[in-house]
Design an enzyme around this catalytic site. Sequence first.
Site, PDB file in Angstrom:
ATOM      1  N   CYS A  35       0.878  -1.293   0.009  1.00  0.00           N
ATOM      2  CA  CYS A  35       0.128   0.063  -0.120  1.00  0.00           C
ATOM      3  C   CYS A  35       0.963   1.237   0.181  1.00  0.00           C
ATOM      4  CB  CYS A  35      -0.926   0.093   1.364  1.00  0.00           C
ATOM      5  SG  CYS A  35      -0.042   0.020   2.790  1.00  0.00           S
ATOM      6  N   ASP A  37       2.216   2.672   2.519  1.00  0.00           N
ATOM      7  CA  ASP A  37       2.504   2.967   3.801  1.00  0.00           C
ATOM      8  C   ASP A  37       3.892   2.823   4.376  1.00  0.00           C
ATOM      9  OD1 ASP A  37      -0.105   4.236   3.387  1.00  0.00           O
ATOM     10  OD2 ASP A  37      -1.119   2.617   4.458  1.00  0.00           O
ATOM     11  N   CYS A  61      -2.518   2.905   8.127  1.00  0.00           N
ATOM     12  CA  CYS A  61      -3.905   2.850   8.535  1.00  0.00           C
ATOM     13  C   CYS A  61      -4.051   2.377   9.901  1.00  0.00           C
ATOM     14  CB  CYS A  61      -4.704   1.766   7.517  1.00  0.00           C
ATOM     15  SG  CYS A  61      -4.294   0.123   7.917  1.00  0.00           S
ATOM     16  N   CYS A 105      -0.799  -4.987   7.069  1.00  0.00           N
ATOM     17  CA  CYS A 105      -0.357  -3.994   7.646  1.00  0.00           C
ATOM     18  C   CYS A 105       0.280  -4.256   8.787  1.00  0.00           C
ATOM     19  CB  CYS A 105      -1.764  -3.302   8.040  1.00  0.00           C
ATOM     20  SG  CYS A 105      -2.936  -3.146   6.880  1.00  0.00           S
TER      21      CYS A 105
HETATM   22 FE1  FES Z   1      -1.431   0.550   4.423  1.00  0.00          FE
HETATM   23 FE2  FES Z   1      -2.698  -0.690   6.266  1.00  0.00          FE
HETATM   24  S1  FES Z   1      -3.213  -0.256   4.247  1.00  0.00           S
HETATM   25  S2  FES Z   1      -0.836   0.002   6.541  1.00  0.00           S
END
Ligand code: FES
Length: 158
Positions: A35, A37, A61, A105
């Site tokens: 993602c 992140d 998230c 995640c």
């Molecule tokens: Fe990216 Fe959860 S969607 S860390």
Amino acid sequence: MALYNDTVMEHFMNPRNVGEIENPDGKGVYGSPVCGDMMLITLSVDENEVITDAKFKTFGCGSAIASSSMATELIKGMTVEKALEVSNEKIVEELGGLPAVKIHCSMLAEHAIKNAIYDYAKTHGKEYAGLEGYDPDAEHHDDCDEDESGCSGCGNVQ
Ligand code: FES
């Protein structure tokens, strides 16, 4: 049925160990290949190689926040060696489960911790069996069995 259980919600609403340790003994960043992140983990480690403090910051998230909160709680008080054994499965288990699409995640926390320990080991001249062959920059790892459907190890869904 609610998507997230009470433990996940509680750690999301009241995350433990948010922030960044000044002058940490180990510092690790990890970006999810799934993602995009990011997670930063900083550690304080004493002379007995026990993790006395762990903090996280994330651009991620709610599941990443809950996972990091739980993961940092788990590793505080552990030896570095023991902390290397904390897998994302363990983090998910302690949270009482995450939805399948959110398992990746929890990988942010596992990898960022490993990267922080890697940094600690490198800067303090330590070697650990759990870091053998570990490449902090690799998106996938030796146990990755990625195929066209994605990687079940790191949760990378194509
Ligand atoms: Fe990216 Fe959860 S969607 S860390």
